[in-house]
Write a protein that holds these residues in place. Structure first.
Motif, PDB file in Angstrom:
ATOM      1  N   GLY A 183      48.852  47.941  37.578  1.00 39.97           N
ATOM      2  CA  GLY A 183      48.998  48.432  38.945  1.00 39.97           C
ATOM      3  C   GLY A 183      47.763  48.145  39.768  1.00 39.97           C
ATOM      4  O   GLY A 183      46.652  48.428  39.337  1.00 39.97           O
ATOM      5  N   GLY A 184      47.947  47.571  40.950  1.00 36.60           N
ATOM      6  CA  GLY A 184      46.832  47.262  41.828  1.00 36.60           C
ATOM      7  C   GLY A 184      47.056  47.920  43.159  1.00 36.60           C
ATOM      8  O   GLY A 184      47.965  48.737  43.287  1.00 36.60           O
ATOM      9  N   PRO A 185      46.292  47.596  44.172  1.00 36.25           N
ATOM     10  CA  PRO A 185      45.152  46.670  44.178  1.00 36.25           C
ATOM     11  C   PRO A 185      43.884  47.347  43.646  1.00 36.25           C
ATOM     12  O   PRO A 185      43.926  48.512  43.285  1.00 36.25           O
TER      13      PRO A 185
ATOM     14  N   ALA B 282      40.563  38.242  39.278  1.00 35.81           N
ATOM     15  CA  ALA B 282      39.952  37.953  40.573  1.00 35.81           C
ATOM     16  C   ALA B 282      38.582  37.322  40.377  1.00 35.81           C
ATOM     17  O   ALA B 282      38.212  36.364  41.052  1.00 35.81           O
TER      18      ALA B 282
ATOM     19  N   ASN C 270      56.714  44.763  42.855  1.00 36.03           N
ATOM     20  CA  ASN C 270      55.646  44.519  43.826  1.00 36.03           C
ATOM     21  C   ASN C 270      56.271  44.638  45.201  1.00 36.03           C
ATOM     22  O   ASN C 270      57.435  45.050  45.317  1.00 36.03           O
TER      23      ASN C 270
ATOM     24  N   LEU D  68      51.326  36.107  43.699  1.00 32.45           N
ATOM     25  CA  LEU D  68      50.827  35.273  44.801  1.00 32.45           C
ATOM     26  C   LEU D  68      49.379  34.869  44.546  1.00 32.45           C
ATOM     27  O   LEU D  68      48.969  33.750  44.868  1.00 32.45           O
ATOM     28  N   GLN D  69      48.633  35.768  43.965  1.00 34.55           N
ATOM     29  CA  GLN D  69      47.256  35.416  43.608  1.00 34.55           C
ATOM     30  C   GLN D  69      47.262  34.249  42.617  1.00 34.55           C
ATOM     31  O   GLN D  69      46.485  33.300  42.755  1.00 34.55           O
TER      32      GLN D  69
ATOM     33  N   TYR E  40      46.723  35.631  50.563  1.00 35.53           N
ATOM     34  CA  TYR E  40      47.357  36.095  49.322  1.00 35.53           C
ATOM     35  C   TYR E  40      46.418  36.257  48.138  1.00 35.53           C
ATOM     36  O   TYR E  40      46.851  36.729  47.082  1.00 35.53           O
ATOM     37  N   GLY E  41      45.182  35.827  48.258  1.00 37.00           N
ATOM     38  CA  GLY E  41      44.367  35.659  47.052  1.00 37.00           C
ATOM     39  C   GLY E  41      43.714  36.892  46.482  1.00 37.00           C
ATOM     40  O   GLY E  41      42.518  36.853  46.208  1.00 37.00           O
ATOM     41  N   ARG E  42      44.460  37.963  46.300  1.00 44.53           N
ATOM     42  CA  ARG E  42      43.863  39.137  45.662  1.00 44.53           C
ATOM     43  C   ARG E  42      44.828  39.718  44.645  1.00 44.53           C
ATOM     44  O   ARG E  42      46.025  39.512  44.740  1.00 44.53           O
ATOM     45  N   ASN E  43      44.290  40.434  43.665  1.00 42.13           N
ATOM     46  CA  ASN E  43      45.185  41.111  42.742  1.00 42.13           C
ATOM     47  C   ASN E  43      45.796  42.333  43.418  1.00 42.13           C
ATOM     48  O   ASN E  43      45.142  42.996  44.221  1.00 42.13           O
ATOM     49  N   GLY E  44      47.044  42.597  43.089  1.00 43.09           N
ATOM     50  CA  GLY E  44      47.717  43.757  43.663  1.00 43.09           C
ATOM     51  C   GLY E  44      48.137  43.513  45.095  1.00 43.09           C
ATOM     52  O   GLY E  44      47.893  42.450  45.671  1.00 43.09           O
ATOM     53  N   GLU E  45      48.799  44.493  45.646  1.00 45.78           N
ATOM     54  CA  GLU E  45      49.259  44.382  47.033  1.00 45.78           C
ATOM     55  C   GLU E  45      48.107  44.748  47.951  1.00 45.78           C
ATOM     56  O   GLU E  45      47.837  45.921  48.167  1.00 45.78           O
TER      57      GLU E  45
ATOM     58  N   SER F 240      52.236  42.431  40.643  1.00 46.96           N
ATOM     59  CA  SER F 240      51.745  42.134  41.983  1.00 46.96           C
ATOM     60  C   SER F 240      50.648  41.079  42.039  1.00 46.96           C
ATOM     61  O   SER F 240      49.987  40.940  43.051  1.00 46.96           O
ATOM     62  N   ASP F 241      50.481  40.323  40.975  1.00 42.62           N
ATOM     63  CA  ASP F 241      49.463  39.265  41.011  1.00 42.62           C
ATOM     64  C   ASP F 241      50.069  37.868  41.061  1.00 42.62           C
ATOM     65  O   ASP F 241      49.382  36.869  40.813  1.00 42.62           O
TER      66      ASP F 241
ATOM     67  N   GLN G  78      57.059  39.216  46.279  1.00 40.13           N
ATOM     68  CA  GLN G  78      56.171  38.059  46.143  1.00 40.13           C
ATOM     69  C   GLN G  78      56.953  36.793  45.784  1.00 40.13           C
ATOM     70  O   GLN G  78      56.918  35.816  46.539  1.00 40.13           O
TER      71      GLN G  78
ATOM     72  N   GLY H 283      44.212  42.159  36.594  1.00 39.43           N
ATOM     73  CA  GLY H 283      43.888  42.022  38.006  1.00 39.43           C
ATOM     74  C   GLY H 283      42.429  41.837  38.399  1.00 39.43           C
ATOM     75  O   GLY H 283      42.023  40.743  38.799  1.00 39.43           O
ATOM     76  N   PRO H 284      41.601  42.880  38.312  1.00 40.06           N
ATOM     77  CA  PRO H 284      40.241  42.758  38.815  1.00 40.06           C
ATOM     78  C   PRO H 284      39.465  41.660  38.080  1.00 40.06           C
ATOM     79  O   PRO H 284      38.659  40.941  38.689  1.00 40.06           O
TER      80      PRO H 284
ATOM     81  N   GLU I   1      52.866  46.458  36.711  1.00 40.81           N
ATOM     82  CA  GLU I   1      53.194  45.947  38.045  1.00 40.81           C
ATOM     83  C   GLU I   1      53.249  44.423  37.958  1.00 40.81           C
ATOM     84  O   GLU I   1      52.731  43.829  37.013  1.00 40.81           O
TER      85      GLU I   1
ATOM     86  N   GLN J  76      44.508  31.462  50.326  1.00 44.86           N
ATOM     87  CA  GLN J  76      43.618  32.354  49.583  1.00 44.86           C
ATOM     88  C   GLN J  76      43.301  33.597  50.422  1.00 44.86           C
ATOM     89  O   GLN J  76      43.334  34.721  49.934  1.00 44.86           O
TER      90      GLN J  76
ATOM     91  N   THR K 246      36.399  38.108  45.799  1.00 51.14           N
ATOM     92  CA  THR K 246      37.764  38.620  45.778  1.00 51.14           C
ATOM     93  C   THR K 246      37.884  40.040  45.238  1.00 51.14           C
ATOM     94  O   THR K 246      38.554  40.880  45.821  1.00 51.14           O
ATOM     95  N   GLU K 247      37.250  40.287  44.099  1.00 49.18           N
ATOM     96  CA  GLU K 247      37.446  41.601  43.491  1.00 49.18           C
ATOM     97  C   GLU K 247      36.921  42.707  44.404  1.00 49.18           C
ATOM     98  O   GLU K 247      37.585  43.716  44.627  1.00 49.18           O
TER      99      GLU K 247
ATOM    100  N   TYR L  46      48.490  31.106  44.736  1.00 47.44           N
ATOM    101  CA  TYR L  46      47.739  30.668  45.920  1.00 47.44           C
ATOM    102  C   TYR L  46      46.272  31.085  45.938  1.00 47.44           C
ATOM    103  O   TYR L  46      45.545  30.677  46.841  1.00 47.44           O
ATOM    104  N   GLY L  47      45.835  31.896  45.000  1.00 52.50           N
ATOM    105  CA  GLY L  47      44.546  32.571  45.179  1.00 52.50           C
ATOM    106  C   GLY L  47      43.304  31.794  44.828  1.00 52.50           C
ATOM    107  O   GLY L  47      42.459  32.319  44.107  1.00 52.50           O
TER     108      GLY L  47
END
Ligand SMILES: Cc1ncc(C[n+]2csc(CCOP(=O)(O)OP(=O)(O)O)c2C)c(N)n1
Ligand SMILES: Cc1ncc(C[n+]2csc(CCOP(=O)(O)OP(=O)(O)O)c2C)c(N)n1
Ligand code: SF4
Ligand code: SF4
Ligand SMILES: [Mg+2]
Ligand SMILES: [Mg+2]
Lengths: 338, 609, 338, 609
Positions: free
Chosen positions: B340-342, B316, B567, B356-357, D360-365, B353-354, B570, B312-313, B351, D357, D319-320, B360-361
């Motif tokens: 697990g995020g965010p 990003a 998530n 959509l990122q 939706y453009g981030r990791n996690g919810e 949950s990434d 998504q 995740g991070p 998780e 972006q 983003t992060e 679309y991110g």
């Protein structure tokens, strides 16, 4: 197959219009780079220019070699990956003071410590050109720009000191208009095995005109610049032959040449790290009686080259384990059959 | 009495220092060699060494093994090994109502109760017995020390092998062979004969203890599974990814470059590849994630198979450079082992949950193919496929995995190298004038590699003129290029396998659509419901962008579409948008995988209401 | 209102369980930091600890002050914004060698050049602890770790040299187990106006045990460490009183104390930039006859403090333009009424 | 003949060095003071100084002004001022079929033709005349030189004021007053009397030239617009954002902190704020975008109103840290002045392609409120509103603008400071125990500021325990927190104004849904179509996430929903997903704004088939 040494500088120009402002210092640097290319003895197709973003970073479009105009600050990282995979290429990084010292500062210092065999040309115009004139990390303290209408309060970087602090194995400083000096430096940077950082003072005549005038103007040049020549004493002033630098108690002083004992003269030795450090600190703003600003190769050190070590490990590993066999990788240590 | 059962779920739990991961791993390996199908789930604390004896410091390793098809590490647990009080506190809730607890009672003294945050006067094991569990109390620590009293080892050293007692005991309980582990110990302690002796002895002691002492009313046999014929090995997700990448590079005749910056749970890919230098792999630990993807872009330009991975991070941080790779249309594989995020979130938990990122991110119109692996062994095929798409279609590709897959393991029928399909880079033709952004029928541009005389070209992140690649600010050209790049990525849908129903009927009441690591739980639930006569099918999407051409047809064959995700919903958004189908989300956001029962319950609920 | 100097170190501990590995060097640093807090004379509520990510970066959870456990590498940037808005706070940055020198390298060097009045405690364990044992930018060349099974090929940073190259106004080195030395350094860092960078050698007993053993082990300590004391000669060896360092031709040598003329002794002066540079280069790996590794305050310089200059500009601007009136801002230079 | 017209569109075009931006700006200002409604669109090359005389080097400034409501810089142009051949080459295509060309024929010589990439033998102006345009040829360069022959200025200096000739001439043509520009020159050349004299003289010469020479068959009057009563000024988008931020800080009694890293087209916000130190604004030019948002997070923790802005590539880098701000639940405004993407893309062109972006453009919810400004003057209100939401709801907020809005300008009826609503930070109560993640009825946590004794607390990016904010790896807690954070953001929908139809009927055939800078073009098109009796309405969404509660109701009141966007279809995805409505995209991806006619045509096409 083309043979490099049959090529002329103009063979390194592309068909793209050069889009810098008329009078920009970038032109003269481009010209010097194109002019040394045939002398490198490297076939054109084995040369790659990687830049970030900024006025200077349009450079690769004008070099008829392989090239990439990448994103802001990341040229050092991109060039590192390229060079790790392709030792055979001559890789040149083109970057600005914002590109390499602001957003790209981290990649720069890490590249320097890792010491890949690439050449960095840092076009230092002490301003953000492409975004139309904000101060950069090398702008002098108090500088008034669009983003610092009351003058900057940011103590600027001293690129030489920063590079040496990051254990750069090669540092040189050049000036856009000093074509001969630049030529020598570029050739030495190319010859150096390891990361060569060449800071080039470049006049941005639109947003920071005259930033380096003390070093290029006829009237002040001799007084304010010091040309570093291997094995020669550090002289400057009229005909570069009037004033000499000497070191006492680890401090630098200048005096008329004739007043100094020959053995006290500071003889330039680019292998001497401490002296390079002293040179890097000759960084006072130009005044009538300040010490001159050095140009030339400050420092050069032979150190392990990253991509070569990487290759060595590959070979050692193959020697000790044998060339990897895909089937044995797939089956792993323990397997069974049904 | 020896009882033959179809499958069993065992959970080894103890303090982080108790070696439960190794124990679990040995047990899985032996079970795999035994011929069982299986699935595992390690669950360890976020801390390197969480405070000893505390609940936060408990490390667990769950394994589900059977003579039948196994798709998940199991739901409720049959046998829980609890090396201390904290382990029981943490995991008792996961036990079947009549499950067995093998407790090291030396780990249940006052001090351990206190450390587990309990009143010292509690008698956890009686309480558990009262609650209906089958509790087997053994002084594992003491027995280990006794076994080693003449070993010359310090008490501390002796205690370190108590996990081998546990392992031996559970081997006995489930009728496993101890030989594979004996071999393992021999290898591991090659240069430490006293430890080899000690661990071997304790392993055997544990095994014999089971045999001798009549503590257990039953002993269980889990027969070989009737898996398809072939050669098998046990494999974890990150390892399978690494092998997949190496294989793809070999099959494309490219050098593999991997750049990463350590991050949980992706780091093992770096570790794995760093150790494969004799396969010609160059791995690079960069100064950060941006440098890692930057170096990968450089390596791709150099003509290599370039890969970077993170979680995740870190993903990003790669966003901007990923946009560059998209613009350059250069092969690049970006792996996101989701957690697990965010933000920093739950680094050691899983998780999804990434998604959509991934889709679309990015700034601007930058569609990038996204594919997901569904299980540890699937990682091989998906990593290989990600490379194939990247190389053959000249595009970055995002591969989604997650912490559950990365650390879990299962038996894998591995292929022969010669059976793997070749990958064909779209090289520029030698001795022809090179227009870098000229495209073939699939809209793919060709790849010119530095070193090729006559192919010198420049490219960059500014919009480029069609065909020539020169910088262009022309309005019409921009629109054309945006649409062409999108069309090129959409075209990939024609070069992937059609979507299939995984199990269940081709048409019916409910279609469960999944992606990624929910595979096992959904499959188990659907197979189970099918047995109960419920009209439900399972469709699992590997190609998340672009979708397979026939996906819509499947979706429309069912009255209801349910999409379980780890998530807050998504994939369901994408399906709804694209097909205007009222797909229903089923979300779990607890850092843990689905249990198949949770999916079963949700489907039944849905069918009711 | 609480009065700081009535507080005890334990008042700075929180109710959270400390979650480092037993034996980790972080414990002793935490203890020292808590122990100096009451002596700062700063009310607890005016103290803020900002960390990045890493084992060390859990630190703020254990300090009963304001605090933020932020994201990897960005603590310096976050603390900068905080301090610009709140000169009144005592701001402490907690970071690891990976956090500050790998991913966070750029923010670190920019903070150093800008010189905000904050304190950076860089827990250098020469390894990535939290991610379980990969090499860091300070790991010694050739180090075998999970991500470098064949040994690293990355020339490590010399944090002192890098910091001085970035024009740090304060650099000190401490050792987790040297509680007294650490205490002195922390107090001086706090007292320094400007960015104080304190590198603390911290043993990671799980992934890099013994990395600093030469400097903490009884048997080698005296031989390998050099305690810097203001105005005192640079002595080490038995009872820190046997061998002395001296400088000749800008190089550092050591000799038995009695063999050196008093005037040749190197007297520590933390205001001397060149000497600080020399100290930073006393960086050879420990061997029986290598020069010792310095601990203490290397360098300290008074320079403009960023947030103060920022405030000054605000005030100058108000003085020259008057306090901004919202209505006149809204209506701008040219307006008309309908 | 003097003809009164409702509105006119004038385009000043010339070489980058010809001062067309200043000319256009002066003309707008004077027209605004004159009482017209208006809208402007500067269009300059990406290069700092593109090669002289080339098409790439042309700089244009378009202004649409009228006695009627003006919502866009206009479609086709009435009067094109072409200072050289390249300008005509570039912009002739934008002229009305019977439009007027005022050509500086000194800029059409062989050299200029060559520089414009044309054959030297071409006679562009005759060709234009033949094509039906009304061509007015004037030797502007020469006339300027003549006017200044006694000025003592060098030819080069003389030539620099030729834009004043143009300005004077067009003032005459449209019956404008020249006084405002005379005043401007006085101010500008305060310390350069010779230049003041020269420019003044040339301005007047141009004006008189129009009066004297019978080149023009018509002269035009555009009367005052009947704008609502009030005080007006001309304002550009980035400037309005800066003022909005300062106002919000004042109304919240917070200090304003702005951190940015220069990037086109967002840099002007930094420049603007850097110059407002006497308003207590602290602006910080950071080393990169990550440092900028990092510093802003720190300033927010410090208790300030913290803001950062950038454009596509820079936003990607943030983003992060944005995920961290979300996790911390701390006020922060992140402004994205969008430009052509992807990657470096078209830095000086406009686009709306960062919406997905943003959402939706981030990791996690990590759902973050997103609001968009629709025009230069709207930037004030939207910036103010972004701050309000951030502060009152303790959340980062993303504000979307774009290059078109940033550089465009229009008259703005500015408010009185005292009429602006107060903003209420949700401060923690003094002298009460502080639980950082305890929430009020709106699910908003309270804000404790360093310096408050007894409120010391720690926070971070790891998942945190409900109420206390301590680190928590608890599965149930994680799910609860993810859902709570989402609910908190959704709750904002109850604290924003309901969605309204902008113009057109409340129910009908077609609803055009827009967001951002397409406002003017859509409104113009809809008003026009309404006049034609077409049942079409315009709904413009400011609150893109969460949507206003009543949005769905509006959508369902129309048979067809069309969504025009300057991207490849982004809002349309969200609307389709959320409401399962078959909304139809209308996309333009040329780096240029919509023309209202393009929207009209699309609607008519839709209604036909
Ligand atoms: C991520 C990102 N941030 C910001 C920019 C905007 N930008 C482009 S070039 C530049 C700085 C240019 O200065 P410098 O590197 O000194 O190059 P010069 O133009 O002076 O040659 C900036 C801030 C960008 N393109 N990308
Ligand atoms: C953006 C990002 N990249 C990577 C990580 C994973 N990570 C966490 S801590 C760390 C490095 C830890 O090393 P160091 O800073 O030296 O701290 P230590 O644990 O040794 O105290 C890394 C790579 C992360 N959390 N975020
Ligand atoms: S803005 Fe400055 S640096 Fe950029 S091209 Fe023009 S003169 Fe050169
Ligand atoms: S891993 Fe190392 S640094 Fe981290 S807590 Fe454990 S001993 Fe300390
Ligand atoms: Mg520059
Ligand atoms: Mg570390």
């Amino acid at each position: 197959m083309e043979i490099a040494d049959l090529l002329k500088p103009k063979d390194f120009a592309t068909d793209q219009d050069v889009r810098w402002c008329p009078g920009c210092g970038d032109y003269s640097i481009l010209k010097q780079v194109q002019s040394i290319m045939p002398d490198l003895g490297v076939p054109r197709e084995n040369i790659v220019f990687i830049s970030g973003i900024g006025c200077s970073s349009r450079f690769p479009y004008y070099m008829n070699t392989f090239g990439m105009h990448s994103i802001h600050g990341r040229a050092a990282a991109i060039a590192s990956g390229l060079k790790m995979m392709r030792k055979d290429l001559s890789v040149w990084i083109i970057t600005g003071d914002g590109d390499s010292l602001s957003i790209g500062g981290n990649h720069l210092i890490h590249l320097l410590r890792r010491n890949l065999n690439v050449n960095i040309l840092l076009f230092n115009n002490e301003i953000y050109g492409l975004t139309k004139g904000q101060f950069s990390p090398t702008s002098e303290l108090g500088k008034t720009t669009k983003s610092s209408p009351w003058g900057t309060i940011d103590h600027p970087f001293n690129p030489a000191a920063l590079a040496l602090g990051a254990d750069a194995s090669f540092f040189a400083r050049g000036l856009d208009l000093d074509t001969k000096g630049l030529r020598d430096i570029l050739l030495r940077a190319h010859a150096h095995k390891g990361t060569s950082l060449v800071e080039i003072y470049q006049n941005c005549n639109v947003f920071n005109d005259g930033a380096f005038a003390p070093y290029s103007n006829k009237s002040t040049r001799q007084r304010s610049t010091l040309l570093l020549e291997e094995g020669k004493p550090l002289l400057y002033g009229e005909d570069a032959n009037k004033e000499a630098l000497y070191i006492k108690d680890m401090k630098v002083y200048s005096a008329p040449l004739e007043s100094i004992d020959a053995e006290d003269l500071w003889i330039h030795d680019s292998k001497d790290a401490m002296k390079a450090h002293l040179l890097s600190r000759l960084f006072d703003p130009y005044t009538e009686d300040s010490l001159p600003r050095p140009f030339g190769v400050f420092y050069q050190e032979d150190r392990l080259v990253y991509e070569e070590e990487m290759d060595k490990q590959l070979h050692t590993s193959i020697q000790s384990k044998g060339i990897g066999d895909l089937d044995s990788l797939l089956q792993g240590r323990n397997h069974w059959t049904i | 009495m020896n009882q033959t059962i179809e499958k069993a779920t065992v959970l080894f739990a103890g303090d982080s220092g108790d070696g439960m991961q190794l124990t679990g791993f040995q047990f899985s390996n032996t079970s795999a060699l035994h011929g069982n199908d299986l699935s595992t789930f390690p669950d360890f604390p976020a801390e390197i060494r969480a405070p000893i004896g505390t609940v936060a410091g408990v490390s667990g390793f769950k394994i589900n093994f059977g003579s039948v098809e196994i798709n998940t590490p199991g739901g409720k647990v049959d046998t829980l090994v609890a090396m201390n009080a904290a382990a029981l506190v943490k995991f008792q809730i996961d036990l079947k109502s009549n499950g067995m607890i093998i407790a090291n009672i030396n780990g249940f003294d006052k001090r351990n109760l206190r450390l587990a945050g309990l009143d010292e006067s509690r008698d956890l094991l009686s309480e558990a017995r009262d609650a209906g569990f089958h509790v087997v109390e053994i002084e594992i620590t003491k027995l280990t020390r006794e076994a080693l009293k003449d070993s010359g080892l310090s008490t501390k050293e002796q205690d370190r092998s108590k996990n081998m007692f546990t392992l031996g005991l559970v081997y006995w309980l489930y009728n496993r062979e101890i030989e594979p582990s004996l071999l393992f110990l021999k290898e591991k302690f090659k240069s430490k004969p006293d430890l080899l002796m000690a661990n071997t002895k304790v392993l055997k002691t544990g095994y014999h203890f089971g045999e001798t002492i009549e503590l257990f009313s039953n002993r269980y046999t889990v027969n070989k599974a009737s898996l398809p014929a072939g050669s098998y090995r046990n494999i974890a997700g990150n390892e399978a990814i690494a092998i997949g990448l190496i294989s793809a590079a070999a099959k494309a005749h490219l050098d593999l470059f991997y750049a990463g910056y350590p991050i949980t749970p992706a780091s093992d890919i770096l570790h794995e590849l760093a150790n494969r230098k004799n396969y010609g792999v160059r791995s690079f630990q960069a100064e950060d994630e941006i440098a890692a993807i930057g170096a990968a872009v450089g390596a791709s330009f150099a003509g290599s198979l370039a890969v970077t991975a993170s979680s995740g991070p870190g993903i990003a941080l790669k966003t901007e450079a990923l946009g560059l790779a998209f613009m350059l249309e250069t092969p690049l594989v970006v792996i996101n082992v989701q957690r697990g995020g965010p933000s920093t979130g739950l680094p050691t938990k899983t998780e999804q949950s990434d998604l959509l990122q991934a889709i679309y991110g990015r700034n601007g119109e930058a569609p990038i193919p996204v594919i997901a692996t569904r299980s540890p062994k699937d990682c091989f095929a998906v990593a290989f496929e990600a490379c194939r798409i990247a190389i053959e279609h000249m595009t970055p590709v995002i591969l989604l995995s997650d912490g559950y897959i990365a650390n879990g393991s299962e038996p894998w029928r591995f292929p022969k190298a010669s059976d793997l399909a070749a990958i064909h880079p779209n090289y520029a033709k030698m001795n022809e004038a090179y227009l870098p952004y000229e495209r073939d029928a699939r809209l793919v541009r060709s790849w010119a590699i530095p070193g090729t005389a006559g192919h010198e070209y420049r490219l960059g992140g500014l919009e480029k003129e069609d065909r020539t690649g020169n910088v262009s600010y022309e309005p019409e050209n921009h629109q054309k290029m945006v649409l062409t790049r999108a069309a090129k990525v959409n075209e990939i849908a024609h070069h992937i396998p059609p979507q299939e129903i995984d199990c269940g009927p081709e048409t019916g009441d409910v279609l469960i659509v999944g992606w990624g690591s929910t595979y096992g739980a959904i499959r188990t639930a659907v197979l189970n419901m099918n047995k109960q006569g419920i009209s439900v099918a399972h469709l699992h999407i590997r190609y998340l962008f672009p979708f397979p051409m026939n996906l819509e047809k499947h979706l429309r064959n069912f009255k209801t579409v349910i999409i379980p995700e780890l998530n807050n919903g998504q994939l369901v958004k994408i399906i709804r948008e694209k097909f205007l189908i009222n797909a229903i989300p089923l979300n779990k956001i607890k850092g843990l995988p689905f249990l198949s029962i949770e999916i079963e319950d949700a489907v039944k609920e849905q069918l009711k209401g």
